[in-house]
Design an enzyme around this catalytic site. Sequence first.
Site, PDB file in Angstrom:
ATOM      1  N   ALA A  90      -2.187  -7.900   8.309  1.00  0.00           N
ATOM      2  CA  ALA A  90      -1.224  -7.231   9.196  1.00  0.00           C
ATOM      3  C   ALA A  90       0.118  -7.019   8.506  1.00  0.00           C
ATOM      4  O   ALA A  90       0.687  -7.942   7.918  1.00  0.00           O
ATOM      5  CB  ALA A  90      -1.020  -8.058  10.468  1.00  0.00           C
ATOM      6  N   SER A  91       0.612  -5.815   8.572  1.00  0.00           N
ATOM      7  CA  SER A  91       1.922  -5.450   8.027  1.00  0.00           C
ATOM      8  C   SER A  91       2.132  -3.993   8.385  1.00  0.00           C
ATOM      9  O   SER A  91       1.182  -3.214   8.299  1.00  0.00           O
ATOM     10  CB  SER A  91       1.917  -5.608   6.498  1.00  0.00           C
ATOM     11  OG  SER A  91       3.211  -5.714   5.981  1.00  0.00           O
ATOM     12  N   LYS A 172       6.691  -4.888   1.105  1.00  0.00           N
ATOM     13  CA  LYS A 172       5.479  -5.514   0.554  1.00  0.00           C
ATOM     14  C   LYS A 172       5.847  -6.469  -0.591  1.00  0.00           C
ATOM     15  O   LYS A 172       5.234  -7.532  -0.746  1.00  0.00           O
ATOM     16  CB  LYS A 172       4.499  -4.439   0.056  1.00  0.00           C
ATOM     17  CG  LYS A 172       3.942  -3.533   1.132  1.00  0.00           C
ATOM     18  CD  LYS A 172       3.201  -4.282   2.228  1.00  0.00           C
ATOM     19  CE  LYS A 172       1.841  -4.809   1.834  1.00  0.00           C
ATOM     20  NZ  LYS A 172       1.181  -5.523   2.949  1.00  0.00           N
TER      21      LYS A 172
END
Length: 354
Positions: A90-91, A172
């Site tokens: 999840a991101s 990220k």
Amino acid sequence: MPNPIYDTSKPVLVTGATGFLAGWIVKDLLEQGFTVHAAVRDPNNKDKVAHLEKLADASSGNIKFFKADLLQDGSYEEAMQGCGIVFHTASPFISNFKDPQKELVDPAVNGTRTVLNSANKIESVTRVVLTSSCVAIYGHASETTKAPTGKLTEAEWNNSSSLTENPYSYSKTMAEKAAWKIADAQSRWKLVVINPALISGPSLSGSPTSDVFSIFKQMADGAMKSGVPHIEVGVVDVRDVSTAHINAAFIDNANGRNIVFNRSMSFLDICNAIGEKRSDLPLPSREMPKWLIWLVGPMVNSAFSRNWVSLNVGHAWRGDNSKAVRELGLTYMPVEKSVQDMVQNMTDLGLIKG
Ligand code: NAP
């Protein structure tokens, strides 16, 4: 060739199970007979979870849904109880945002801390597989050929992105750094990171939201008909990225960061590969001159600053994918098939008019 050994005695957790990539990871796990704890933002949203329920019905595995949010401390603890492996996918992968700190960096970084701090508390966890990205390794395409070996390796980090320049890449990078900090401070569980390049291929969900679908839509629905910029990216099929995650979890010696892509393609290469199967689509057939993109890019999209255009348009993208081939036993599907499957899937879902 290293062999994965599947231990189905404990459930496994997949965060962001509604996602494009996560759907394939869940499918592969269910087919191996695992009980999958699927952590999603809204388990009652049938549009988002129905395909996962169907996959479970058609497999020997089971699925249990848990409500969790990256922005809430401790949110994944209930879903993680009893799990041996945590797949943290999840991101947010979005380009339409107003506040990059709140919408990208906070969920990516604080969410990773939340998930990994829970792994510290829950004794059954032995391994965490984190979905990072090649963008945690480089910020601009021009950096790839300047790497010490002439191509990106797992040794490099993205040092050029920030809240204002490539904020998704920054989110990220900071999330992966936060993960290594927490993992290195303990020894009970092992962190293995997957760094995929651009992921293509079909979605298992009827309503995919990953930003990669917007990129492909612009290429295939005529928005770029007059020409594409010469931008190169590594490309990899979603099914291969799923295998990379599964093998990272179940091959004993899997370790560290793992760059995952098949080969580098320009946007025009991608459009040409799509065109081999879809002559009906208004695909671009030529590249726009760099000077024109440099001139008008910033007016069309604030992400295309002149600095960004200088450092990305017209540059080769080079990466070294040999570690994942050697240590995770990956073989790659041809990227032509991957992008063709993706566009066919988008047509079937009504996202592109055929
Ligand atoms: P996706 O379909 O948009 O999946 C992202 C997932 O994150 C969704 O399940 C989404 O949940 C979840 N999420 C977002 N914000 C959240 C929050 N605040 N709390 C809980 N969950 C949240 O995108 P994807 O392409 O599959 O990406 C999956 C992973 O791969 C991401 O980590 C991405 O950075 C990475 N990655 C993607 C690519 C690519 O080309 N696609 C390349 C390299 C790495 P909802 O469904 O509820 O929105």
